[in-house]
Write a protein that holds these residues in place. Structure first.
Motif, PDB file in Angstrom:
ATOM      1  N   ALA A   1       1.025  -1.222  -0.070  1.00 31.39           N
ATOM      2  CA  ALA A   1       0.003   0.243  -0.085  1.00 31.39           C
ATOM      3  C   ALA A   1       0.891   1.174  -0.055  1.00 31.39           C
ATOM      4  CB  ALA A   1      -0.951   0.096   1.211  1.00 31.39           C
ATOM      5  N   GLY A   2       1.901   1.262   0.699  1.00 25.27           N
ATOM      6  CA  GLY A   2       2.749   2.331   0.799  1.00 25.27           C
ATOM      7  C   GLY A   2       3.432   2.528  -0.585  1.00 25.27           C
ATOM      8  N   ARG A   3       3.734   1.393  -1.396  1.00 25.51           N
ATOM      9  CA  ARG A   3       4.526   1.738  -2.676  1.00 25.51           C
ATOM     10  C   ARG A   3       3.431   2.175  -3.614  1.00 25.51           C
ATOM     11  NH1 ARG A   3       7.817  -3.979  -3.284  1.00 25.51           N
ATOM     12  NH2 ARG A   3       9.343  -3.551  -1.444  1.00 25.51           N
ATOM     13  N   LYS A   4       2.243   1.942  -3.576  1.00 26.64           N
ATOM     14  CA  LYS A   4       1.328   2.381  -4.455  1.00 26.64           C
ATOM     15  C   LYS A   4       0.960   3.793  -4.267  1.00 26.64           C
ATOM     16  CE  LYS A   4      -0.217  -0.934  -7.012  1.00 26.64           C
ATOM     17  NZ  LYS A   4      -0.385  -0.892  -8.468  1.00 26.64           N
ATOM     18  N   LEU A   5       1.111   4.190  -2.911  1.00 27.93           N
ATOM     19  CA  LEU A   5       0.663   5.605  -2.654  1.00 27.93           C
ATOM     20  C   LEU A   5       1.838   6.507  -2.909  1.00 27.93           C
ATOM     21  CD1 LEU A   5      -1.324   7.571  -1.246  1.00 27.93           C
ATOM     22  CD2 LEU A   5      -0.350   7.051   1.024  1.00 27.93           C
ATOM     23  N   TRP A   6       3.062   6.082  -2.687  1.00 28.59           N
ATOM     24  CA  TRP A   6       4.413   7.098  -2.477  1.00 28.59           C
ATOM     25  C   TRP A   6       4.821   7.091  -4.202  1.00 28.59           C
ATOM     26  CZ3 TRP A   6       5.581   4.101   2.161  1.00 28.59           C
ATOM     27  CH2 TRP A   6       4.709   4.659   3.334  1.00 28.59           C
TER      28      TRP A   6
ATOM     29  N   ASP B   1      -5.115   5.021   9.529  1.00 27.03           N
ATOM     30  CA  ASP B   1      -4.296   5.097   8.326  1.00 27.03           C
ATOM     31  C   ASP B   1      -5.360   5.205   7.144  1.00 27.03           C
ATOM     32  OD1 ASP B   1      -1.881   5.140   9.545  1.00 27.03           O
ATOM     33  OD2 ASP B   1      -1.355   3.090   9.231  1.00 27.03           O
ATOM     34  N   ILE B   2      -6.544   4.174   7.279  1.00 26.77           N
ATOM     35  CA  ILE B   2      -7.450   4.065   6.222  1.00 26.77           C
ATOM     36  C   ILE B   2      -8.351   5.490   6.341  1.00 26.77           C
ATOM     37  CG2 ILE B   2      -9.658   2.737   5.753  1.00 26.77           C
ATOM     38  CD1 ILE B   2      -8.158   0.518   6.570  1.00 26.77           C
ATOM     39  N   THR B   3      -8.463   5.764   7.551  1.00 25.37           N
ATOM     40  CA  THR B   3      -9.623   7.128   7.589  1.00 25.37           C
ATOM     41  C   THR B   3      -8.698   8.529   7.079  1.00 25.37           C
ATOM     42  OG1 THR B   3     -10.456   6.213   9.454  1.00 25.37           O
ATOM     43  CG2 THR B   3     -10.807   8.619   9.213  1.00 25.37           C
ATOM     44  N   ARG B   4      -7.371   8.540   7.309  1.00 28.09           N
ATOM     45  CA  ARG B   4      -6.574   9.632   6.667  1.00 28.09           C
ATOM     46  C   ARG B   4      -6.407   9.498   5.270  1.00 28.09           C
ATOM     47  NH1 ARG B   4      -2.031   8.339   8.813  1.00 28.09           N
ATOM     48  NH2 ARG B   4      -2.439   9.105  10.606  1.00 28.09           N
TER      49      ARG B   4
ATOM     50  N   ASP C   1       3.932  10.713   5.091  1.00 31.71           N
ATOM     51  CA  ASP C   1       5.021  10.103   4.852  1.00 31.71           C
ATOM     52  C   ASP C   1       5.165   8.631   5.065  1.00 31.71           C
ATOM     53  OD1 ASP C   1       5.902  12.598   3.937  1.00 31.71           O
ATOM     54  OD2 ASP C   1       6.557  13.122   5.824  1.00 31.71           O
ATOM     55  N   LYS C   2       4.318   8.010   5.936  1.00 34.17           N
ATOM     56  CA  LYS C   2       4.598   6.616   6.545  1.00 34.17           C
ATOM     57  C   LYS C   2       3.084   6.471   7.087  1.00 34.17           C
ATOM     58  CE  LYS C   2       6.636   7.939  10.894  1.00 34.17           C
ATOM     59  NZ  LYS C   2       7.871   7.509  11.726  1.00 34.17           N
ATOM     60  N   PHE C   3       3.089   4.964   7.453  1.00 37.13           N
ATOM     61  CA  PHE C   3       2.025   4.271   7.913  1.00 37.13           C
ATOM     62  C   PHE C   3       2.154   4.272   9.301  1.00 37.13           C
ATOM     63  CE2 PHE C   3       0.623   2.957   3.565  1.00 37.13           C
ATOM     64  CZ  PHE C   3      -0.382   4.025   3.357  1.00 37.13           C
ATOM     65  N   SER C   4       1.432   4.477  10.297  1.00 40.30           N
ATOM     66  CA  SER C   4       1.763   4.072  11.658  1.00 40.30           C
ATOM     67  C   SER C   4       1.643   2.610  12.104  1.00 40.30           C
ATOM     68  CB  SER C   4       0.728   4.982  12.693  1.00 40.30           C
ATOM     69  OG  SER C   4      -0.411   4.651  12.404  1.00 40.30           O
ATOM     70  N   SER C   5       0.513   1.801  11.091  1.00 43.97           N
ATOM     71  CA  SER C   5       0.552   0.450  11.345  1.00 43.97           C
ATOM     72  C   SER C   5       1.785  -0.450  10.984  1.00 43.97           C
ATOM     73  CB  SER C   5      -0.737   0.200  10.616  1.00 43.97           C
ATOM     74  OG  SER C   5      -0.572   0.492   9.252  1.00 43.97           O
ATOM     75  N   GLN C   6       2.660   0.164   9.918  1.00 40.33           N
ATOM     76  CA  GLN C   6       3.607  -0.518   9.549  1.00 40.33           C
ATOM     77  C   GLN C   6       4.653  -0.694  10.385  1.00 40.33           C
ATOM     78  OE1 GLN C   6       5.377   0.930   6.094  1.00 40.33           O
ATOM     79  NE2 GLN C   6       6.898  -0.537   5.550  1.00 40.33           N
ATOM     80  N   ALA C   7       4.887   0.332  11.405  1.00 41.94           N
ATOM     81  CA  ALA C   7       6.125   0.219  12.481  1.00 41.94           C
ATOM     82  C   ALA C   7       5.587  -1.054  13.494  1.00 41.94           C
ATOM     83  CB  ALA C   7       6.057   1.473  13.090  1.00 41.94           C
TER      84      ALA C   7
END
Length: 366
Positions: free
Chosen positions: A144-149, A186-189, A343-349
């Motif tokens: 999902a991060g790759r698709k977004l960034w 993250d989804i809501t944002r 810049d990043k997803f909090s769930s990934q960490a």
């Protein structure tokens, strides 16, 4: 010698006369000389043959003795070499046996360790059979991060985050609730961010680009002619100033000639310049389309602004097609195509932390 003995034996019994004996001995002596020479020659020849035989026998014996000695030396050398080879084989065989024994021990140790790992894996599988779904959720969040960034694909990013949340929900593990909460944030944002229809914008710009060839160029507009005042001279003496002006106008008409021109007015630019103008206008609209996909807000607005300025300057703004094109460009110019993505997803960490902890427990066997 035998003939002489025979003669002596034959004369002895009769005792004949001495003269007869003398004549008889002389007659017998004459044939005995060649017989004695023959006997001596035979003895010599026999002795010589014996010597030759003895010499040959001695030579053959010496030669055979020397060959036997050489063979014995070669045999002794071969025995020595065979002894050295057997010693080497025995020594190397000992090293190989020792190496094979050590390798056998190492193989047995590895087999025991492998069996231990298998038992631990089976034990862990019994304890946490669905941990692979947690790793899959972490992979979906990274995608999902790759698709977004990289691609700025907001819809795909939201879908992938939702799939990750479904995987974690299926685990039914209360300890993973903070991760689900972070995924929901993250989804809501992402859903709150404005979305842009890139395909729709580019299709509108392409349709406007096709209308450029149909737009008419603007012509030179001549101002309306003003009515000229009467140039008749008045008889009133008080109007001498106006009479003087009228006389001056009549006088100057002989020096300046004004002719009327009927027909269409020529355009402001040449036909070759018109071709360049239309192509440059198309290029600006193409730049705007490219800026939409690259999300370059400055380039997008600048391209549309120049297209509007050229339309108003060189084309007939009274024409309905020109007015429609200017209005559509003004609407498209107000579209926002560039956004500030997180810049990043909090769930990934959180997912990475949980996976690291579980891998450490697997390594330690707890």
């Amino acid at each position: 010698m035998t003939e002489q003995q025979d003669v002596q034996t034959s004369t002895a019994p009769g005792q004949e006369a001495t003269s007869q004996t003398t004549h008889a001995s002389q007659a017998a002596a004459q044939p005995q000389q060649p017989a004695q020479s023959k006997g001596r020659a035979g003895v010599l020849m026999g002795g010589l043959a014996i010597l030759i035989a003895l010499g040959l026998t001695g030579g053959l014996y010496y030669h055979g003795h020397q060959g036997a000695l050489a063979q014995q030396a070669e045999l002794a050398q071969l025995k020595q070499q065979l002894t050295q080879v057997s010693d080497r084989l025995a020594h190397s065989g000992g090293e190989e046996r020792a190496l094979l024994g050590e390798l056998g021990k190492q193989q047995q140790t590895l087999q025991e360790e492998f069996k231990g790992l298998q038992n631990r894996v089976l034990d862990l599988n019994d304890k946490r059979p669905n941990d692979w779904m947690l790793a899959e959720s972490e992979y979906l969040v990274r995608m999902a991060g790759r698709k977004l960034w990289l691609e700025h694909d907001l819809v795909s990013a939201i879908t992938l985050l939702g799939n990750a949340d479904e995987r974690i929900k299926a685990l039914n593990d209360p300890s993973l609730m903070p991760i689900r909460k972070s995924l929901a944030e993250d989804i809501t944002r992402l859903k709150a961010m404005p979305r842009i229809d890139r395909e729709g914008l580019t299709l509108k710009l392409a349709a406007l680009e096709d209308q450029i060839e149909l737009l008419p160029l603007s012509n030179v507009t001549m101002p309306a002619a003003q009515e000229q005042q009467s140039q008749a001279v008045s008889s009133n003496p008080d109007e001498w100033e106006s009479n003087l002006k009228k006389n001056w106008v009549k006088f100057t008409e002989n020096f300046i000639t004004i002719r009327r021109r009927d027909g269409a007015v020529e355009a402001l630019i040449s036909p070759q310049q018109e071709i360049y103008l239309r192509e440059n206008l198309k290029t600006k609209l193409l730049q705007a389309q490219l800026a939409v996909y690259r999300e370059q807000q400055g380039l997008y607005e600048d391209s549309i602004d120049k297209a509007q300025r050229w339309l108003g300057q060189y084309f007939d703004t009274d024409n309905s097609a020109t007015r429609y094109l200017l209005g559509e460009l003004d609407k498209l110019k107000g579209e926002q195509i560039q956004f500030d993505y997180p810049d990043k997803f909090s769930s990934q960490a959180l997912l990475e932390q949980v996976l690291t902890e579980r891998l450490q427990r697997i390594a330690t066997g707890n």
